[in-house]
Enzyme design. Structure first.
Site, mmCIF file in Angstrom:
data_model
loop_
_atom_site.group_PDB
_atom_site.id
_atom_site.type_symbol
_atom_site.label_atom_id
_atom_site.label_comp_id
_atom_site.label_asym_id
_atom_site.label_seq_id
_atom_site.Cartn_x
_atom_site.Cartn_y
_atom_site.Cartn_z
ATOM 1 N N ASP A 197 0.868 -1.063 0.093
ATOM 2 C CA ASP A 197 -0.239 0.033 -0.112
ATOM 3 C C ASP A 197 0.862 1.246 -0.098
ATOM 4 O OD1 ASP A 197 -1.585 2.058 0.678
ATOM 5 O OD2 ASP A 197 -2.260 1.273 2.489
ATOM 6 N N TYR A 240 2.106 0.925 15.233
ATOM 7 C CA TYR A 240 1.073 0.893 13.745
ATOM 8 C C TYR A 240 1.680 1.494 12.539
ATOM 9 C CZ TYR A 240 -3.064 1.259 11.003
ATOM 10 O OH TYR A 240 -3.796 1.079 9.874
ATOM 11 N N LYS A 274 -2.539 -2.233 8.429
ATOM 12 C CA LYS A 274 -2.638 -3.726 8.671
ATOM 13 C C LYS A 274 -1.750 -4.450 7.514
ATOM 14 C CE LYS A 274 -4.409 -6.133 11.710
ATOM 15 N NZ LYS A 274 -4.004 -5.910 13.067
HETATM 16 C C1 F6R Z 1 -6.691 0.114 8.846
HETATM 17 C C2 F6R Z 1 -6.653 1.343 8.108
HETATM 18 C C3 F6R Z 1 -7.740 2.194 8.398
HETATM 19 C C4 F6R Z 1 -6.863 3.518 9.346
HETATM 20 C C5 F6R Z 1 -7.818 4.630 9.653
HETATM 21 C C6 F6R Z 1 -7.214 5.828 10.415
HETATM 22 O O1 F6R Z 1 -5.845 -0.911 8.604
HETATM 23 O O2 F6R Z 1 -5.934 1.648 7.189
HETATM 24 O O3 F6R Z 1 -8.968 1.984 9.412
HETATM 25 O O4 F6R Z 1 -6.164 3.042 10.499
HETATM 26 O O5 F6R Z 1 -8.612 5.093 8.646
HETATM 27 O O6 F6R Z 1 -6.100 6.195 9.539
HETATM 28 P P1 F6R Z 1 -4.901 7.199 9.851
HETATM 29 O O7 F6R Z 1 -4.420 6.868 11.054
HETATM 30 O O8 F6R Z 1 -4.018 7.215 8.859
HETATM 31 O O9 F6R Z 1 -5.650 8.632 9.854
HETATM 32 MG MG MG Z 2 -3.388 2.319 3.479
HETATM 33 MG MG MG Z 3 -4.361 -2.321 2.624
#
Ligand code: F6R
Ligand code: MG
Ligand code: MG
EC number: 3.1.3.11
Length: 367
Positions: free
Chosen positions: A11, A230, A233
């Protein structure tokens, strides 16, 4: 002829949040392989599942080949630049290291590869998930390879009567590859007690015991174990060879009809039903649901046929509805109990940090 199938995915940015790579990003990935992969590859396909771009490649250079890995690393680095120029969200998300060091494993992108002697007709399936982790494949591969309720060939086809050998990786161990090899049917219960814990023990490889041929490989990287925090995923990919000495394509698809619960979804921290979706499926409700795509292909002399979108069939519409209902049922209780992932799987630190602060305010009541 000996062929290697390599799948490398990452990604590196997406449109609208963590939803889907842009057309320009995908075109950049495609162009890079087309222009720079000519000498190295026999054939390739570029796919995407949710916010992940994915390369499927055939070649003669064996697994872990640095040139193949560099080809993909450079493609994802180039696509990161495009993502930044376009202002895509999460540009370069899975590029965790600055300099390439010979293999994408441990650097962010996910990969699975297998080398084998090609059969006259070589049918196989490329599975790709978004918004979940490699343990998502434990359930369907365990049942697809080891359970006659799904794999009728275990009872009906003499080629499969000896069962399969599973290599399981302890993904919490970060000093190296900690693995165990178990044979089914003899070690069925041993395998079950490991695979029931998919965030800790993950199927890495399956081999047919009748012939010793490799049947399946899964990407096993856990990003939070690499980065220590983090970073998204892991969104795993898997390859499964099908038919004859392996489960039929339909048998290996069969367990996905459970739409089993996995860890992932919004902020990588919830329990969600894994929904089998069509190629190019996007992410939507609650940054999910976790999705899986399945592309069926035949290969001859390393050349791919067009792919068949195996979840694009009316049967799977019913499963998609069931999956949505399962997800809604667990979403109804929000973050309580089983609806949110266990503490050690929470991909964001908010809960843990808050509990640390609250812990200091606890007191033992005097009697
Ligand atoms: C899970 C995922 C999303 C982000 C969420 C918050 O794998 O990619 O659920 O965790 O959109 O994203 P950020 O922390 O980038 O604002
Ligand atoms: Mg992403
Ligand atoms: Mg992904």
């Amino acid at each position: 002829m000996k062929v290697t199938l390599s799948v490398i995915k990452a990604d590196v940015g997406s449109v609208g949040g963590h939803n889907i790579p842009s057309q320009k990003l995908l075109q950049t990935l495609e162009n890079h392989l087309k222009n720079k992969g000519q000498r190295l590859l026999i054939d390739y396909k570029v796919t995407h599942t949710g916010d992940d771009g994915c390369f499927l490649m055939s070649h003669k250079h064996g697994v872990d080949n640095p040139d193949i890995h560099r080809l993909c690393w450079d493609a994802f680095t180039k696509a990161t630049k495009v993502a930044k120029d376009q202002g895509l969200y999460g540009a370069g998300q899975d590029i965790l290291k600055d300099a390439f060091s010979g293999n994408v494993r441990g650097m962010g992108p996910g990969s699975c590869e297998m080398e084998f002697e090609e059969r006259t007709s070589e049918p196989f399936v490329l599975f790709a998930c978004d918004k979940t982790d490699p343990g998502a494949f434990n359930y369907p591969l365990f049942r697809g390879f080891a359970d006659p309720f799904h794999n009728a060939g275990l009872l009906l086809a003499p080629d499969m009567a000896k069962g399969f050998e599973f290599t399981i990786m302890d993904v919490n161990y970060t000093e190296g590859d900690r693995v165990i090899v178990l044979n089914v049917p003899e070690n069925y219960y041993d395998l079950a007690v490991l695979l029931r814990d998919p965030e800790h023990y993950v199927i890495e490889k399956v081999v047919a015991r009748s012939t010793g041929e490799i049947a399946s490989v899964v990407s096993t990287s856990r990003l939070h174990n690499i980065a220590g925090k983090y970073t998204g995923k892991d969104d795993p990919v898997a390859l499964v060879r099908t038919q004859k000495q392996f489960p039929s394509t339909g048998e290996i698809l069969s367990p996905f009809a459970t739409a089993h619960f996995v860890v992932g979804d919004n902020r990588g921290s919830h329990i969600v039903s894994l929904m089998p979706v069509k190629q190019g499926g996007i992410i939507s409700f609650f940054d999910g649901p976790a999705i899986v795509t399945a592309l069926g292909i035949c290969m001859h002399n390393g050349i791919f046929t067009e792919g068949v979108d195996l979840f694009d069939q009316p049967f799977w519409d019913v499963i998609r509805t069931k999956s949505a209902e399962k997800t809604i049922a667990i979403r109804d209780q929000g973050f309580f109990g089983a609806a949110m992932a266990p503490m050690e799987e929470l991909e964001y630190t908010g809960v843990v940090e808050r509990i640390k602060l609250l812990d200091k305010k606890f007191f033992i009541r005097k009697k």
